[in-house]
Design a protein around this motif. Structure first.
Motif, short mmCIF file in Angstrom:
data_model
loop_
_atom_site.label_atom_id
_atom_site.label_comp_id
_atom_site.label_asym_id
_atom_site.label_seq_id
_atom_site.Cartn_x
_atom_site.Cartn_y
_atom_site.Cartn_z
N UNK A 298 7.54 -6.39 8.82
CA UNK A 298 6.78 -6.04 10.06
C UNK A 298 5.24 -5.90 9.32
N UNK A 299 5.12 -6.42 7.86
CA UNK A 299 4.05 -6.32 7.07
C UNK A 299 3.30 -5.07 7.44
N UNK A 300 3.80 -3.90 7.36
CA UNK A 300 3.23 -2.56 7.68
C UNK A 300 2.47 -2.24 6.28
N UNK A 301 1.52 -1.32 6.49
CA UNK A 301 0.78 -0.57 5.56
C UNK A 301 0.98 0.64 5.72
N UNK A 302 1.36 1.35 4.38
CA UNK A 302 1.42 2.98 4.93
C UNK A 302 0.43 3.65 3.86
N UNK A 303 -0.22 4.55 4.25
CA UNK A 303 -1.32 5.01 3.47
C UNK A 303 -1.04 6.58 3.50
N UNK A 304 -1.64 7.23 2.37
CA UNK A 304 -1.92 8.74 2.32
C UNK A 304 -3.17 9.00 2.58
N UNK A 305 -3.59 9.98 3.46
CA UNK A 305 -4.87 10.41 3.66
C UNK A 305 -5.05 11.69 3.31
N UNK A 306 -5.94 11.96 2.19
CA UNK A 306 -6.30 13.33 1.76
C UNK A 306 -7.73 13.59 2.20
N UNK A 307 -8.07 14.47 3.02
CA UNK A 307 -9.35 14.60 3.52
C UNK A 307 -10.53 15.01 2.27
#
Lengths: 369, 369
Positions: A298-307
């Protein structure tokens, strides 16, 4: 730049009367002509650990602004989950001890350094990117202070820089979203989740929301949620069916995860080809499990978000523009956060204990005014 | 566009002599003046399952190119892990049965349609983005064929579009890498891993490589690997120590994962703040486990990389430019893949069985010429 505020006041707390004595002895003559040693209260930690245990009330001399600085009389400051983690020592950025906690808040300018021209006494303002807001007054460089619109509800203003900014950042994690695009999220009834729903609405996006408890769905719908389901296998199946029933069947290309574990996996399942899955919290305290085939095919992208890190990366003008926009939405009534309870600064231990409970139905706010 | 080749020839296999009879009966008069019914061999599957079981040899009439088409005499084609998955039915793109497998290969132009001007008989070429290369000859639209430099080793050319293209795509998964940047990878002694080492070298990047078996390290170093360690906790600790010893201590910002499980987690651990972790394989057959805190506070990005989908997304000119560059590196000796064994097309079952073994020490190639 020290984004943590670099508060270096001595600890004149209950247990250290010597500090105050020294102040009285050495500064008495000057104190008679200056406000500097009027005492004021703030929350201070000198170690990390269980929040209600480590937070103490300290009495310090009133700070006065130097050149380029502003003195702010704080009005309100919330207790966020990130603040609790900061006190526990589990936050991504460690406390430089001793220090004043409090990642956000709002106040009124009380005095300005002689060379500060754009901020005036009486203006409502918010400190940005600096910890240390659980205090009656604070002195900051003018560059760390943003003006707020006159007449803004100061309690709502005090909650502007964490949850609404997070929601905005999350909704833009895969670039500027196309109008009408669908966004999926879990923890939809959290403070950040409620902000996502409201800001998505203003931006013309549509949301498919997952909540742990069915009774949380109504509040999400009232705020403008398009679809709400329980966060379990049945809820996922129902969400898929509901999305397939749209005029043009849709798959969300952006999913916002604050839970982890199976809940995060369900969001991955719901995502369409090339979708982005952003993790900004770990309420479920379970690691993400990502099937390799799903990630690859599914060629996904996983990201971490840190404000904290995202805010630090924003150009100053963009940050100011963003907060001005969020503040306008508060004034126009498009953006509102629930308040569970308000506590005076002196009741910080009770406030922290309350904030540590799940299902509070809103934020715990420190009423500092 | 059907990227799978859309091969619609009938199955004139061993078990269906009728097909050939029909051809003889109905096309005999025309056959006397045309090459179309000279038989030729190809590999055909009419069901998915264990590769050596489902692959059959089929005899079909020789194809001739129509307008805009090119007939290619295939010279060599490798058996890749993705081909095995395709035969098994576990690949991300399903086979439309019956069909000729083979995701890559190289050949020589034999004849062109009257309106094809840029490709000439005798030119070495490679089909791009079309399955169906395990065949003595194939007809393709000219747009699905790229020219190769004269004199290129056709066996190396036959392996250009999967591993070298994957390595290039992986190295650019987080944008154009800065010269001197460090890249980490597991499965470093795989065919793709060897290509990553060699292409990184040409691009001025430095690699920290993890291999399952210590005896694989030497080959990696010979190809230009800067650092090689075993893929375990000790290897990770040694890698961290070695990176800390660099003139300017470094943390890689790009990690390439073809294994999953603990190996993938070690790469996440090694990555610096804001780093990108790309998964393109799952040799370990274990899901990725991503600690939420690591994802959030290191603001990591995890991506899936699927060659098929990435190639399809490349503008035609960029794709041609990329393959021209890769072909030049083959000619100049900067890029080379090991060959474990070569099999004629008729020994496809033995070739597939060999390709299915781990630790082959190179590619299994079909020698079609």
């Amino acid at each position: 730049m020290d984004r943590q505020g670099g508060y270096t006041w001595n600890h004149y707390g209950k247990g250290s009367a010597i500090g105050f004595d020294v102040c009285l002895t050495f500064e008495l003559a000057w104190c008679l002509h200056s406000p500097i040693c009027y005492p004021m209260l703030q929350v201070l930690i000198s170690r990390t650990g269980p929040p209600a245990e480590v937070a103490e009330i300290a009495e310090i001399p009133m700070p006065v602004p130097g050149p380029g600085e502003v003195s702010i009389r704080m009005v309100a400051a919330p207790v966020n989950p990130a603040d609790l983690n900061f006190l526990e020592g589990t936050y991504g950025k460690k406390a430089v001890l001793p220090c004043v906690p409090g990642m956000e808040g709002a106040g009124v300018v009380e005095a300005v350094g002689h060379d500060v021209t754009d901020l005036k006494p009486g203006m409502p303002v918010m400190p940005v990117g600096v910890v240390g807001n659980w205090t009656a007054r604070r002195v900051l460089p003018a560059s760390a202070v943003l003006p707020l619109p006159a007449g803004i509800d100061m309690r709502q203003a005090a909650m502007l820089s964490v949850n609404p900014a997070t929601a905005w950042g999350l909704l833009h994690a895969a670039g500027t979203p196309a109008s009408g695009a669908w966004v999926a999220q879990n923890a939809a009834s959290s403070a950040a989740g409620h902000c996502v729903i409201q800001i998505a609405k203003v931006l013309g996006l549509r949301t498919v929301n997952f909540v742990r408890r069915p009774e949380s769905a109504a509040a999400c719908r009232e705020l403008g949620a398009d679809l709400v389901f329980t966060d379990d296998a049945d809820g996922l199946a129902a969400a898929k069916a509901a999305l397939a029933e749209q005029h043009v069947p849709v798959v969300p290309l952006l999913a916002l995860n604050a839970v982890g574990g199976d809940s995060a996996l369900r969001l991955l399942d719901l995502l369409g080809m090339g979708g982005t899955h952003v993790t900004y919290g770990a309420m479920g305290r379970q690691a993400l499990k990502v099937p390799n085939g799903m990630l690859i095919f599914k060629t996904l992208t996983l990201r971490g978000f840190w404000l904290n890190q995202w805010q630090a990366s924003l150009p100053r003008e963009e940050e100011a523009e963003l907060y001005a926009k969020l503040a306008d939405w508060v004034v126009s009534g498009h953006l509102r956060q629930e308040i569970a309870a308000m506590y005076p600064l002196t009741e910080i231990k009770a406030a922290l204990a309350h904030a540590g409970q799940s299902a509070r139905g809103g934020k715990v706010l420190l009423d500092i005014s």
